[in-house]
Design a protein around this motif. Structure first.
Motif, PDB file in Angstrom:
ATOM      1  N   UNK A 134       1.972  26.922  30.435  1.00  0.00           N
ATOM      2  CA  UNK A 134       1.153  26.170  29.473  1.00  0.00           C
ATOM      3  C   UNK A 134      -0.235  26.787  29.308  1.00  0.00           C
ATOM      4  N   UNK A 135      -0.895  27.101  30.423  1.00  0.00           N
ATOM      5  CA  UNK A 135      -2.263  27.624  30.354  1.00  0.00           C
ATOM      6  C   UNK A 135      -2.289  29.010  29.723  1.00  0.00           C
ATOM      7  N   UNK A 136      -1.435  29.902  30.202  1.00  0.00           N
ATOM      8  CA  UNK A 136      -1.438  31.272  29.694  1.00  0.00           C
ATOM      9  C   UNK A 136      -0.906  31.340  28.268  1.00  0.00           C
ATOM     10  N   UNK A 137       0.091  30.490  27.950  1.00  0.00           N
ATOM     11  CA  UNK A 137       0.619  30.495  26.596  1.00  0.00           C
ATOM     12  C   UNK A 137      -0.412  30.028  25.576  1.00  0.00           C
ATOM     13  N   UNK A 138      -1.108  28.949  25.909  1.00  0.00           N
ATOM     14  CA  UNK A 138      -2.144  28.441  24.992  1.00  0.00           C
ATOM     15  C   UNK A 138      -3.259  29.462  24.817  1.00  0.00           C
ATOM     16  N   UNK A 139      -3.690  30.073  25.909  1.00  0.00           N
ATOM     17  CA  UNK A 139      -4.764  31.061  25.825  1.00  0.00           C
ATOM     18  C   UNK A 139      -4.349  32.252  24.965  1.00  0.00           C
ATOM     19  N   UNK A 140      -3.104  32.685  25.106  1.00  0.00           N
ATOM     20  CA  UNK A 140      -2.635  33.837  24.328  1.00  0.00           C
ATOM     21  C   UNK A 140      -2.543  33.505  22.842  1.00  0.00           C
ATOM     22  N   UNK A 141      -2.074  32.305  22.505  1.00  0.00           N
ATOM     23  CA  UNK A 141      -1.995  31.910  21.102  1.00  0.00           C
ATOM     24  C   UNK A 141      -3.386  31.827  20.468  1.00  0.00           C
ATOM     25  N   UNK A 142      -4.336  31.257  21.199  1.00  0.00           N
ATOM     26  CA  UNK A 142      -5.702  31.149  20.669  1.00  0.00           C
ATOM     27  C   UNK A 142      -6.343  32.527  20.529  1.00  0.00           C
ATOM     28  N   UNK A 143      -6.060  33.416  21.464  1.00  0.00           N
ATOM     29  CA  UNK A 143      -6.636  34.763  21.401  1.00  0.00           C
ATOM     30  C   UNK A 143      -6.153  35.516  20.167  1.00  0.00           C
ATOM     31  N   UNK A 144      -4.914  35.238  19.747  1.00  0.00           N
ATOM     32  CA  UNK A 144      -4.352  35.900  18.574  1.00  0.00           C
ATOM     33  C   UNK A 144      -4.688  35.176  17.276  1.00  0.00           C
ATOM     34  N   UNK A 145      -5.494  34.109  17.366  1.00  0.00           N
ATOM     35  CA  UNK A 145      -5.916  33.392  16.173  1.00  0.00           C
ATOM     36  C   UNK A 145      -4.865  32.461  15.606  1.00  0.00           C
ATOM     37  N   UNK A 146      -3.918  32.049  16.403  1.00  0.00           N
ATOM     38  CA  UNK A 146      -2.863  31.142  15.953  1.00  0.00           C
ATOM     39  C   UNK A 146      -3.334  29.715  16.209  1.00  0.00           C
ATOM     40  N   UNK A 147      -3.410  28.916  15.155  1.00  0.00           N
ATOM     41  CA  UNK A 147      -3.952  27.557  15.268  1.00  0.00           C
ATOM     42  C   UNK A 147      -2.921  26.618  15.877  1.00  0.00           C
ATOM     43  N   UNK A 148      -3.388  25.799  16.788  1.00  0.00           N
ATOM     44  CA  UNK A 148      -2.527  24.790  17.396  1.00  0.00           C
ATOM     45  C   UNK A 148      -2.570  23.513  16.562  1.00  0.00           C
ATOM     46  N   UNK A 149      -1.520  22.722  16.649  1.00  0.00           N
ATOM     47  CA  UNK A 149      -1.483  21.446  15.932  1.00  0.00           C
ATOM     48  C   UNK A 149      -2.606  20.559  16.448  1.00  0.00           C
ATOM     49  N   UNK A 150      -3.335  19.893  15.531  1.00  0.00           N
ATOM     50  CA  UNK A 150      -4.501  19.109  15.912  1.00  0.00           C
ATOM     51  C   UNK A 150      -4.224  17.620  15.749  1.00  0.00           C
ATOM     52  N   UNK A 151      -5.082  16.815  16.374  1.00  0.00           N
ATOM     53  CA  UNK A 151      -4.947  15.362  16.290  1.00  0.00           C
ATOM     54  C   UNK A 151      -5.078  14.858  14.863  1.00  0.00           C
ATOM     55  N   UNK A 152      -6.019  15.365  14.022  1.00  0.00           N
ATOM     56  CA  UNK A 152      -6.078  14.885  12.630  1.00  0.00           C
ATOM     57  C   UNK A 152      -4.776  15.094  11.879  1.00  0.00           C
ATOM     58  N   UNK A 153      -4.091  16.231  12.127  1.00  0.00           N
ATOM     59  CA  UNK A 153      -2.833  16.491  11.447  1.00  0.00           C
ATOM     60  C   UNK A 153      -1.801  15.438  11.826  1.00  0.00           C
ATOM     61  N   UNK A 154      -1.764  15.059  13.116  1.00  0.00           N
ATOM     62  CA  UNK A 154      -0.837  14.020  13.558  1.00  0.00           C
ATOM     63  C   UNK A 154      -1.212  12.676  12.958  1.00  0.00           C
ATOM     64  N   UNK A 155      -2.506  12.379  12.870  1.00  0.00           N
ATOM     65  CA  UNK A 155      -2.947  11.103  12.313  1.00  0.00           C
ATOM     66  C   UNK A 155      -2.591  10.991  10.836  1.00  0.00           C
ATOM     67  N   UNK A 156      -2.742  12.112  10.084  1.00  0.00           N
ATOM     68  CA  UNK A 156      -2.403  12.075   8.673  1.00  0.00           C
ATOM     69  C   UNK A 156      -0.911  11.829   8.471  1.00  0.00           C
ATOM     70  N   UNK A 157      -0.104  12.442   9.345  1.00  0.00           N
ATOM     71  CA  UNK A 157       1.349  12.243   9.255  1.00  0.00           C
ATOM     72  C   UNK A 157       1.719  10.785   9.479  1.00  0.00           C
TER      73      UNK A 157
END
Length: 274
Positions: free
Chosen positions: A248-271
């Motif tokens: 979890x820690x290394x995967x999240x860090x690698x995705x953020x380093x590559x500029x890949x946006x993670x799903x955010x709370x506002x997106x879930x709230x809008x859904x």
């Protein structure tokens, strides 16, 4: 003419025990107790110094050997207390079983389930199981109950009786390895093939990974984005939480380093609002 149970109990069912007979019973009981204590101390001590399947096989022998000792002691003690005739044994043991069946129905049910558990082995020492919503490692399989140690280091005693009514989920089933899952939630707009490859590399480079087991990344589209589930196996089942945290820690860090946006709370709230 057949004798009644009262006649049997009042005449020649029980043997007259002298000092020698009492000493024999005491020695049998003491020897059985000592063997069980040594068994429950020595085998787990030795198993914890082994790895892989040998550790689990050795731990699984503890309840089986303890049951053999108890049955052996019982068989040695009964002829010293009861005159060993078929009629006497049937009368006394039948009456004893009937009385115990009514007085200790639930306890007897757990005892029977414990014997079944030793034979069918739905759980063994060292297995990670979930019973009635409780998940943990089996540390002790007793005659009446088993003991689990949960991830929060709580010791939970569960009667074998639940074997009759509750499903038992066994994560490793006597195997030194079990499957771990790490979830990642990514915003809708991204390169799915790239994210999948990145997460496979994260799992492959983990210090806890069992390289001879498969690594699978499952992709599921959701209204709020995409869920990636990394399924892989640590070297040892006891490393499952450290392994999942590492992914979890290394995967999240690698995705953020590559500029890949993670799903955010506002997106879930809008859904949810839609």
């Amino acid at each position: 003419m057949e004798r009644t149970l009262t006649d049997l109990l009042s005449t020649d069912v029980f043997r007259t025990l002298g000092t020698g007979g009492l000493w024999e019973l005491g020695l049998i009981l003491a020897a059985a107790t000592l063997l069980i204590v040594l068994l429950q101390k020595s085998l787990p001590w030795l198993a914890n110094r082994l790895r892989g399947r040998r550790r689990h096989l050795l731990l699984a022998m503890v309840p089986l050997l303890r049951l053999v000792i108890i049955i052996g002691a019982f068989l040695l003690m009964v002829p010293r207390v009861i005159e060993p005739s078929l009629q006497n044994m049937v009368a006394v043991l039948g009456s004893l079983g009937l009385a115990l069946g009514f007085a200790l129905k639930d306890y007897a049910s757990s005892l029977v389930a414990g014997i079944v558990a030793v034979g069918e082995a739905p759980y063994r020492n060292g297995d990670w199981v979930e019973i009635d919503g409780i998940y943990g490692e089996v540390r002790h399989v007793g005659v009446r109950a088993l003991q689990l140690v949960t991830p929060d280091d709580n010791l939970v005693t569960i009667p074998h009786q639940l074997l009759w009514t509750q499903p038992i989920s066994n994560a490793n089933n006597g195997n030194p390895r079990l499957q771990c899952i790490a979830d990642f939630h990514v915003a809708p707009i991204h390169d799915g093939a790239r994210v999948r490859a990145v997460l496979e590399d994260v799992a492959l480079t983990s210090a806890y990974i069992a390289l001879n087991e498969p690594i699978v990344v499952i992709v599921q589209e959701q209204p709020w984005g995409t869920r990636y589930r990394v399924r892989a196996y640590p070297i040892d089942a006891r490393q499952q939480f450290r392994f999942a945290s590492d992914l979890s820690v290394r995967g999240k860090a690698q995705l953020l380093r590559l500029g890949i946006a993670l799903a955010s709370v506002p997106a879930l709230a809008e859904t949810a609002a839609g």
